[in-house]
Design a protein around this motif. Structure first.
Motif, PDB file in Angstrom:
ATOM      1  N   ARG A  78     -25.226 -54.613 -45.686  1.00 54.10           N
ATOM      2  CA  ARG A  78     -26.249 -55.021 -46.660  1.00 54.10           C
ATOM      3  C   ARG A  78     -27.604 -54.510 -46.178  1.00 54.10           C
ATOM      4  O   ARG A  78     -28.177 -55.047 -45.239  1.00 54.10           O
ATOM      5  CB  ARG A  78     -26.264 -56.540 -46.801  1.00 54.10           C
ATOM      6  CG  ARG A  78     -27.163 -57.027 -47.905  1.00 54.10           C
ATOM      7  CD  ARG A  78     -27.006 -58.534 -48.108  1.00 54.10           C
ATOM      8  NE  ARG A  78     -27.730 -58.976 -49.277  1.00 54.10           N
ATOM      9  CZ  ARG A  78     -29.029 -59.273 -49.290  1.00 54.10           C
ATOM     10  NH1 ARG A  78     -29.736 -59.150 -48.189  1.00 54.10           N
ATOM     11  NH2 ARG A  78     -29.613 -59.681 -50.396  1.00 54.10           N
ATOM     12  N   LEU A  79     -28.118 -53.479 -46.846  1.00 53.07           N
ATOM     13  CA  LEU A  79     -29.356 -52.850 -46.406  1.00 53.07           C
ATOM     14  C   LEU A  79     -30.589 -53.661 -46.786  1.00 53.07           C
ATOM     15  O   LEU A  79     -31.484 -53.857 -45.977  1.00 53.07           O
ATOM     16  CB  LEU A  79     -29.449 -51.434 -46.984  1.00 53.07           C
ATOM     17  CG  LEU A  79     -30.561 -50.552 -46.455  1.00 53.07           C
ATOM     18  CD1 LEU A  79     -30.493 -50.419 -44.942  1.00 53.07           C
ATOM     19  CD2 LEU A  79     -30.487 -49.176 -47.111  1.00 53.07           C
ATOM     20  N   ILE A  80     -30.635 -54.151 -48.016  1.00 52.17           N
ATOM     21  CA  ILE A  80     -31.789 -54.924 -48.480  1.00 52.17           C
ATOM     22  C   ILE A  80     -31.873 -56.210 -47.654  1.00 52.17           C
ATOM     23  O   ILE A  80     -30.899 -56.942 -47.519  1.00 52.17           O
ATOM     24  CB  ILE A  80     -31.690 -55.273 -49.974  1.00 52.17           C
ATOM     25  CG1 ILE A  80     -31.424 -54.017 -50.823  1.00 52.17           C
ATOM     26  CG2 ILE A  80     -32.932 -56.011 -50.449  1.00 52.17           C
ATOM     27  CD1 ILE A  80     -32.470 -52.961 -50.754  1.00 52.17           C
ATOM     28  N   GLY A  81     -33.046 -56.468 -47.076  1.00 51.70           N
ATOM     29  CA  GLY A  81     -33.249 -57.638 -46.232  1.00 51.70           C
ATOM     30  C   GLY A  81     -33.102 -57.352 -44.742  1.00 51.70           C
ATOM     31  O   GLY A  81     -33.471 -58.174 -43.908  1.00 51.70           O
ATOM     32  N   THR A  82     -32.592 -56.192 -44.401  1.00 50.03           N
ATOM     33  CA  THR A  82     -32.409 -55.818 -43.003  1.00 50.03           C
ATOM     34  C   THR A  82     -33.763 -55.558 -42.341  1.00 50.03           C
ATOM     35  O   THR A  82     -34.630 -54.918 -42.936  1.00 50.03           O
ATOM     36  CB  THR A  82     -31.531 -54.547 -42.898  1.00 50.03           C
ATOM     37  OG1 THR A  82     -30.243 -54.839 -43.412  1.00 50.03           O
ATOM     38  CG2 THR A  82     -31.410 -54.067 -41.463  1.00 50.03           C
ATOM     39  N   ALA A  83     -33.926 -56.052 -41.123  1.00 49.57           N
ATOM     40  CA  ALA A  83     -35.140 -55.766 -40.346  1.00 49.57           C
ATOM     41  C   ALA A  83     -35.049 -54.330 -39.857  1.00 49.57           C
ATOM     42  O   ALA A  83     -34.157 -53.982 -39.086  1.00 49.57           O
ATOM     43  CB  ALA A  83     -35.270 -56.723 -39.174  1.00 49.57           C
TER      44      ALA A  83
END
Length: 147
Positions: A78-83
């Motif tokens: 899950r790319l969206i939300g990744t730091a």
């Protein structure tokens, strides 16, 4: 492919967020202008930057389909939300050092961010103790892209 991955990681660092003066770190060297939403040069990833404790961090708030697929293939489901930008410490006015996460490689690298203007920042990722580095110029954007 490595350059694209490094660029995606750097882009995540630069997402805009408004932060009240009281929420800024006491020892912050640079003005809050580094906080905001930033787009990588490939226009494939947008990152929101803001405080994380007394450090600077950045989280992916938008990514195109290709960037999301590359991240999944690299082990980041899950790319969206990744730091993307982690634990950047102010070094001098307009310059921070920390770690950039490259989602399509599922690896972290030493990194330096330099704010080169109110709407531009240079994100540099390095390997081999800083001997080999790649940099990208990110641009501030007013809004997160839709779709």
């Amino acid at each position: 492919m490595f350059a694209f991955r490094l660029a995606a990681a750097v882009a995540a660092l630069m997402t805009a967020v408004a932060v009240p003066a009281a929420a800024q770190p006491q020892n912050a060297v640079a003005p809050a202008t580094i906080y905001g939403v930033w787009m990588n040069p490939y226009k494939s990833v947008a990152v929101r930057t803001g405080p994380c404790g007394d450090r600077l961090c950045g989280w992916i708030v938008w990514a195109n389909e290709e960037a999301q697929n590359d991240a999944r293939d690299g082990g980041t489901p899950r790319l969206i939300g990744t730091a993307l930008l982690e634990n950047y410490r102010a070094e001098k006015p307009g310059s921070w050092s920390g770690t950039v996460f490259v989602p399509d490689m599922n690896r972290r690298f030493y990194s330096i961010i330099q704010q080169v203007g109110p709407d531009q920042m240079k994100v540099k990722g390095c390997i081999l103790g800083g001997l080999l580095c790649k940099s990208q110029l990110w641009h501030r954007i007013a809004d997160v892209p839709h779709a």
